[in-house]
Write a protein that holds these residues in place. Structure first.
Motif, short mmCIF file in Angstrom:
data_model
loop_
_atom_site.label_atom_id
_atom_site.label_comp_id
_atom_site.label_asym_id
_atom_site.label_seq_id
_atom_site.Cartn_x
_atom_site.Cartn_y
_atom_site.Cartn_z
N SER A 19 -9.06 -11.95 -2.07
CA SER A 19 -9.11 -11.12 -3.27
C SER A 19 -10.25 -10.11 -3.23
N VAL A 20 -11.23 -10.32 -2.35
CA VAL A 20 -12.36 -9.39 -2.27
C VAL A 20 -12.40 -8.71 -0.90
N GLN A 21 -11.25 -8.65 -0.23
CA GLN A 21 -11.14 -7.96 1.05
C GLN A 21 -10.12 -6.85 0.97
N ILE A 22 -10.34 -5.81 1.74
CA ILE A 22 -9.40 -4.70 1.86
C ILE A 22 -9.04 -4.57 3.33
N SER A 23 -7.75 -4.63 3.64
CA SER A 23 -7.28 -4.55 5.02
C SER A 23 -6.57 -3.22 5.24
N LEU A 24 -7.19 -2.36 6.05
CA LEU A 24 -6.63 -1.07 6.38
C LEU A 24 -6.24 -1.05 7.85
N ARG A 25 -5.48 -0.07 8.26
CA ARG A 25 -5.07 0.02 9.66
C ARG A 25 -6.27 0.17 10.59
N ARG A 26 -7.26 0.94 10.14
CA ARG A 26 -8.41 1.25 11.00
C ARG A 26 -9.55 0.24 10.88
N MET A 27 -9.60 -0.50 9.79
CA MET A 27 -10.75 -1.39 9.56
C MET A 27 -10.45 -2.39 8.46
N LYS A 28 -11.36 -3.34 8.32
CA LYS A 28 -11.33 -4.29 7.21
C LYS A 28 -12.65 -4.20 6.46
N LEU A 29 -12.57 -4.24 5.14
CA LEU A 29 -13.76 -4.17 4.29
C LEU A 29 -13.82 -5.42 3.44
N ARG A 30 -15.04 -5.79 3.07
CA ARG A 30 -15.23 -6.94 2.18
C ARG A 30 -16.27 -6.57 1.12
N ALA A 31 -16.00 -6.98 -0.10
CA ALA A 31 -16.93 -6.71 -1.19
C ALA A 31 -18.28 -7.37 -0.92
N ARG A 32 -19.34 -6.71 -1.37
CA ARG A 32 -20.70 -7.23 -1.22
C ARG A 32 -21.28 -7.48 -2.61
N GLY A 33 -21.46 -8.74 -2.93
CA GLY A 33 -22.04 -9.08 -4.23
C GLY A 33 -20.98 -9.29 -5.29
N ALA A 49 -7.16 2.39 -2.82
CA ALA A 49 -6.02 3.30 -2.93
C ALA A 49 -5.30 3.46 -1.59
N VAL A 50 -6.06 3.60 -0.50
CA VAL A 50 -5.48 3.72 0.83
C VAL A 50 -4.71 2.46 1.19
N GLU A 51 -5.26 1.29 0.83
CA GLU A 51 -4.56 0.04 1.10
C GLU A 51 -3.22 0.00 0.38
N LEU A 52 -3.18 0.43 -0.88
CA LEU A 52 -1.93 0.46 -1.64
C LEU A 52 -0.91 1.38 -0.96
N LEU A 53 -1.39 2.53 -0.46
CA LEU A 53 -0.50 3.47 0.20
C LEU A 53 0.04 2.90 1.51
N GLU A 54 -0.83 2.31 2.30
CA GLU A 54 -0.41 1.77 3.59
C GLU A 54 0.53 0.58 3.44
N LYS A 55 0.45 -0.13 2.33
CA LYS A 55 1.34 -1.27 2.09
C LYS A 55 2.57 -0.86 1.28
N ASP A 56 2.77 0.45 1.10
CA ASP A 56 3.94 1.00 0.39
C ASP A 56 4.04 0.51 -1.04
N GLN A 57 2.90 0.18 -1.65
CA GLN A 57 2.91 -0.21 -3.06
C GLN A 57 2.83 1.01 -3.97
N VAL A 58 2.39 2.14 -3.43
CA VAL A 58 2.45 3.42 -4.12
C VAL A 58 2.94 4.47 -3.12
N ARG A 59 3.41 5.59 -3.64
CA ARG A 59 3.94 6.65 -2.77
C ARG A 59 2.94 7.78 -2.56
N ARG A 60 1.98 7.90 -3.47
CA ARG A 60 1.06 9.04 -3.39
C ARG A 60 -0.34 8.61 -3.81
N LEU A 61 -1.32 9.35 -3.33
CA LEU A 61 -2.69 9.24 -3.80
C LEU A 61 -3.06 10.55 -4.47
N VAL A 62 -3.56 10.46 -5.69
CA VAL A 62 -3.99 11.64 -6.43
C VAL A 62 -5.46 11.45 -6.77
#
Length: 331
Positions: free
Chosen positions: A108-122, A156-169
């Protein structure tokens, strides 16, 4: 591991000895840094004394600080097997020391992108990511350097890459911060473009320059001034408004009513840096007070302890917060 109370020091000061395993000389050299620069940074930030012989370390200081230092040393030693330990990496781990960082397997506190993985700090960054996932509208408010915009773009990028949204504004109010937009060359989009640079930088880091350029050409990613949102309804999109403290109440209402079906909106800002002529009219401050109890909206407040930039930035933020807290007394 051994722990003793020093007879020559106050009772709350302890000395703890431990070893870093498995032994690897390259990892140890990376951990310590050139001329022990990394160890000195840990000593300075946590007010402890660190000594070592190879993999055997000793840390002396107040009990809580010693515990944090040991945890940071173990984390950095493991990380040194995978990457170089820059000043920034050491700083980020120190910023998180003692904040009860979530388990590495807490998705729940990680973001998985094609190029990298991020984790919340704190705790606050963890709450921020959870709020974004749980709500259709999330407000992230706090000082510069706390990761508000960076994590919002990553989510937002994670949502786009997982096809949960179609656009980023991605939008920002076209408010002058001491400079005059009218004297800049180009149309409104070109005038505001430099102000959107933090968003572009995050996109390039997460997706790569060429991919971002292609998605912008195809209108999958749209970066625009807030004024361009009027009259639109954005469906199946992730919408981020940055620098929201510089919206008026009317602009904030206009933005929030652009949210369509299947969309998420993330609003970020810092009410200590309002550039509006009348600061009391900030749309971010008004929305926080007005919508605080509305179901489906998440609010996360960041503070100086969440700053993940240079340590000096954290001290600057605290100094300004202290000064602002005293202003009512002067009046």
């Amino acid at each position: 591991m051994t722990e003793v109370l020093s007879e020559d020091l106050p009772m709350e000061v302890i000395r703890r000895e431990f070893s870093l395993d498995p032994v690897d000389n390259d990892q140890l050299a990376e951990l310590c840094g050139q001329l022990n620069a990394n160890l000195k940074q840990i000593e300075s930030r946590l007010l402890v004394e660190i000594s070592n012989r190879g993999e055997l370390f000793a840390v002396q200081g107040e009990a809580d600080a010693v515990e944090q230092a040991e945890a940071v040393l173990h984390e950095l030693y493991a990380l040194a097997a995978e990457q170089a330990l820059s000043d920034e990496v050491v700083h980020l781990h120190l910023s998180n020391a003692g904040q009860g960082e979530s388990s590495a397997d807490d998705l729940s506190v990680q973001i998985s992108l094609r190029r990298m993985k991020l984790r919340a700090r704190g705790d606050n960054q963890s709450d921020y990511l959870r709020a974004i996932r749980a709500n259709d509208l999330t407000f992230g408010e706090g000082p510069a350097g706390t990761g508000k915009t960076y994590l919002a773009v990553a989510a937002a990028v994670e949502l786009l890459e997982k096809d949960q949204v179609r656009r980023l504004v991605l939008v920002r109010p076209a408010v002058e911060a001491g400079e005059r937009l009218g004297f800049l060359p180009g149309d409104l989009t070109q005038k505001i473009d430099p102000y959107l640079r933090p968003i572009y930088d995050a996109l390039y880091e997460f997706m790569g320059f060429e991919r971002v350029a292609k998605l912008i050409d195809r209108s999958v990613i749209e970066v625009a001034p807030l004024a361009f949102m009027r009259g639109r309804t954005l469906n199946h999109s992730c919408i981020i408004m940055d620098e929201a403290q510089n919206t008026t109440r009317e602009q904030m209402k206009m933005f929030l009513t652009r949210i369509g079906f299947g969309s998420k909106a993330i609003v970020t800002g810092d009410t200590s840096q309002i550039d509006l002529p009348n600061k009391s009219q900030s749309g971010l401050s008004h929305a926080r007070d007005l919508l605080g109890d509305v179901e489906g909206i998440g609010f996360v407040k960041f503070g100086a302890r969440d700053v993940v930039r240079h340590p000096l930035v954290k001290r600057i933020v605290r100094a300004y917060e202290f000064e602002e807290s005293r202003e009512p007394e002067r009046k």
